[in-house]
Design a protein around this motif. Structure first.
Motif, mmCIF file in Angstrom:
data_model
loop_
_atom_site.group_PDB
_atom_site.id
_atom_site.type_symbol
_atom_site.label_atom_id
_atom_site.label_comp_id
_atom_site.label_asym_id
_atom_site.label_seq_id
_atom_site.Cartn_x
_atom_site.Cartn_y
_atom_site.Cartn_z
ATOM 1 N N THR A 26 -17.971 6.210 12.034
ATOM 2 C CA THR A 26 -16.672 6.875 12.008
ATOM 3 C C THR A 26 -15.606 5.787 12.000
ATOM 4 O O THR A 26 -15.573 4.946 12.896
ATOM 5 N N ILE A 27 -14.779 5.810 10.975
ATOM 6 C CA ILE A 27 -13.730 4.810 10.807
ATOM 7 C C ILE A 27 -12.386 5.522 10.941
ATOM 8 O O ILE A 27 -12.200 6.618 10.415
ATOM 9 N N GLN A 28 -11.470 4.885 11.639
ATOM 10 C CA GLN A 28 -10.127 5.439 11.790
ATOM 11 C C GLN A 28 -9.103 4.488 11.196
ATOM 12 O O GLN A 28 -9.256 3.272 11.288
ATOM 13 N N ILE A 29 -8.070 5.066 10.610
ATOM 14 C CA ILE A 29 -6.870 4.316 10.251
ATOM 15 C C ILE A 29 -5.837 4.684 11.305
ATOM 16 O O ILE A 29 -5.578 5.873 11.543
ATOM 17 N N ILE A 30 -5.276 3.669 11.931
ATOM 18 C CA ILE A 30 -4.340 3.870 13.034
ATOM 19 C C ILE A 30 -3.000 3.255 12.666
ATOM 20 O O ILE A 30 -2.928 2.125 12.178
ATOM 21 N N CYS A 31 -1.936 4.013 12.890
ATOM 22 C CA CYS A 31 -0.570 3.548 12.637
ATOM 23 C C CYS A 31 0.276 3.914 13.849
ATOM 24 O O CYS A 31 0.325 5.090 14.239
ATOM 25 N N GLU A 32 0.904 2.911 14.424
ATOM 26 C CA GLU A 32 1.765 3.109 15.591
ATOM 27 C C GLU A 32 1.068 3.922 16.683
ATOM 28 O O GLU A 32 1.641 4.837 17.273
ATOM 29 N N PRO A 73 0.994 11.024 7.982
ATOM 30 C CA PRO A 73 1.435 9.971 7.073
ATOM 31 C C PRO A 73 1.491 8.610 7.776
ATOM 32 O O PRO A 73 1.753 8.525 8.967
ATOM 33 N N VAL A 74 1.218 7.570 7.006
ATOM 34 C CA VAL A 74 1.318 6.190 7.477
ATOM 35 C C VAL A 74 2.712 5.703 7.114
ATOM 36 O O VAL A 74 3.070 5.648 5.940
ATOM 37 N N THR A 123 -3.916 8.103 15.152
ATOM 38 C CA THR A 123 -4.944 8.157 14.117
ATOM 39 C C THR A 123 -4.382 8.961 12.949
ATOM 40 O O THR A 123 -4.027 10.125 13.098
ATOM 41 N N THR A 124 -4.296 8.306 11.791
ATOM 42 C CA THR A 124 -3.714 8.942 10.607
ATOM 43 C C THR A 124 -4.772 9.352 9.583
ATOM 44 O O THR A 124 -4.500 10.176 8.717
ATOM 45 N N ASN A 132 0.814 -1.219 0.000
ATOM 46 C CA ASN A 132 0.000 0.000 0.000
ATOM 47 C C ASN A 132 0.849 1.271 0.000
ATOM 48 O O ASN A 132 0.379 2.339 0.367
ATOM 49 N N ILE A 133 2.080 1.160 -0.447
ATOM 50 C CA ILE A 133 3.039 2.253 -0.362
ATOM 51 C C ILE A 133 2.916 3.194 -1.563
ATOM 52 O O ILE A 133 2.536 2.782 -2.653
ATOM 53 N N ASN A 134 3.227 4.456 -1.332
ATOM 54 C CA ASN A 134 3.220 5.430 -2.426
ATOM 55 C C ASN A 134 4.664 5.800 -2.799
ATOM 56 O O ASN A 134 5.623 5.228 -2.280
ATOM 57 N N ASP A 135 4.808 6.774 -3.668
ATOM 58 C CA ASP A 135 6.127 7.183 -4.149
ATOM 59 C C ASP A 135 6.957 7.885 -3.078
ATOM 60 O O ASP A 135 8.149 8.102 -3.258
ATOM 61 N N LYS A 136 6.373 8.220 -1.960
ATOM 62 C CA LYS A 136 7.100 8.873 -0.867
ATOM 63 C C LYS A 136 7.475 7.902 0.239
ATOM 64 O O LYS A 136 8.025 8.292 1.276
ATOM 65 N N GLY A 137 7.124 6.618 0.045
ATOM 66 C CA GLY A 137 7.439 5.603 1.042
ATOM 67 C C GLY A 137 6.452 5.550 2.196
ATOM 68 O O GLY A 137 6.719 4.913 3.219
ATOM 69 N N THR A 138 5.308 6.198 2.038
ATOM 70 C CA THR A 138 4.270 6.171 3.073
ATOM 71 C C THR A 138 3.010 5.525 2.494
ATOM 72 O O THR A 138 2.950 5.202 1.306
ATOM 73 N N GLY A 139 2.008 5.354 3.320
ATOM 74 C CA GLY A 139 0.768 4.724 2.872
ATOM 75 C C GLY A 139 0.068 5.532 1.796
ATOM 76 O O GLY A 139 -0.128 6.740 1.947
ATOM 77 N N PHE A 140 -0.306 4.874 0.717
ATOM 78 C CA PHE A 140 -1.010 5.490 -0.398
ATOM 79 C C PHE A 140 -2.420 5.868 0.051
ATOM 80 O O PHE A 140 -3.152 5.047 0.605
ATOM 81 N N GLY A 141 -2.802 7.117 -0.165
ATOM 82 C CA GLY A 141 -4.109 7.599 0.261
ATOM 83 C C GLY A 141 -5.260 6.765 -0.273
ATOM 84 O O GLY A 141 -6.255 6.543 0.432
ATOM 85 N N GLY A 142 -5.151 6.289 -1.490
ATOM 86 C CA GLY A 142 -6.210 5.457 -2.063
ATOM 87 C C GLY A 142 -6.370 4.139 -1.320
ATOM 88 O O GLY A 142 -7.493 3.654 -1.138
ATOM 89 N N SER A 143 -5.264 3.566 -0.886
ATOM 90 C CA SER A 143 -5.333 2.323 -0.100
ATOM 91 C C SER A 143 -5.975 2.574 1.254
ATOM 92 O O SER A 143 -6.782 1.769 1.732
#
Length: 171
Positions: free
Chosen positions: A145-151, A110-111, A154-155, A61-72
């Protein structure tokens, strides 16, 4: 499609919803319905009847910046709300089509590592109102309400409205 590996694919959602309470089988079935999910590095679903968590690996799910791709991230948030709504309906013996009506997302940070979506069943009065309207009108809307959580952070936060349309009355 391998019917032994994906037994719910042969039965369709009606057979799955009526007989399957196992989140592992639910995820297997879900991946047969939405093939994109096979490529997102999803881990085992966790659902205790109140909170649904779906983990995902960063690498697919990585993007060109090495972080999580927003679409994913948006995909995982959207499908998590759909899954929670579907599981909630299944727990109340409803057979419904579920779809997202609308949503609003805020990307907060960022993720940078593996991440997970998390969504909770709304407070009981909201659930009761949702189920009552579904019983009376054959369709109802549930706000989540859905959250994406990384480490631990909430991202992403998504507020979405999911619509259920009854295919048949509760059993």
């Amino acid at each position: 499609m391998d019917r032994e590996r994906y037994p719910m694919a042969a039965k369709g959602i009606e057979g799955f919803m009526a007989t399957q309470q196992d989140t592992e089988q639910f995820l297997i079935w879900l991946k047969t319905q939405i093939p994109l999910l096979n490529h997102m590095g999803l881990g085992a679903l966790s659902y205790d009847g109140r909170v649904l968590t779906i983990p995902a690996a960063l690498e697919p799910n990585i993007n060109d910046k090495g972080t999580g791709f927003g679409g994913s991230l948006a995909t995982l948030a959207t499908i998590s709300g759909w899954c929670l709504t579907t599981l909630l309906l299944r727990d109340h013996d409803y057979d419904c089509d579920v779809m997202i009506r609308d949503c609003n997302m805020s990307y907060l940070a960022p993720v940078k590592a593996a991440f997970a979506s998390q969504v909770a069943v709304p407070e009981q009065p909201s659930v009761d109102q949702f189920l009552q309207r579904l019983s009376e009108k054959g369709r109802a809307r549930l706000a989540l309400t859905i959250q994406i959580i990384c480490e631990g952070e909430t991202t992403l936060e998504m507020r979405g409205n999911y619509v259920a349309i009854a295919r048949s009355a509760p059993q």
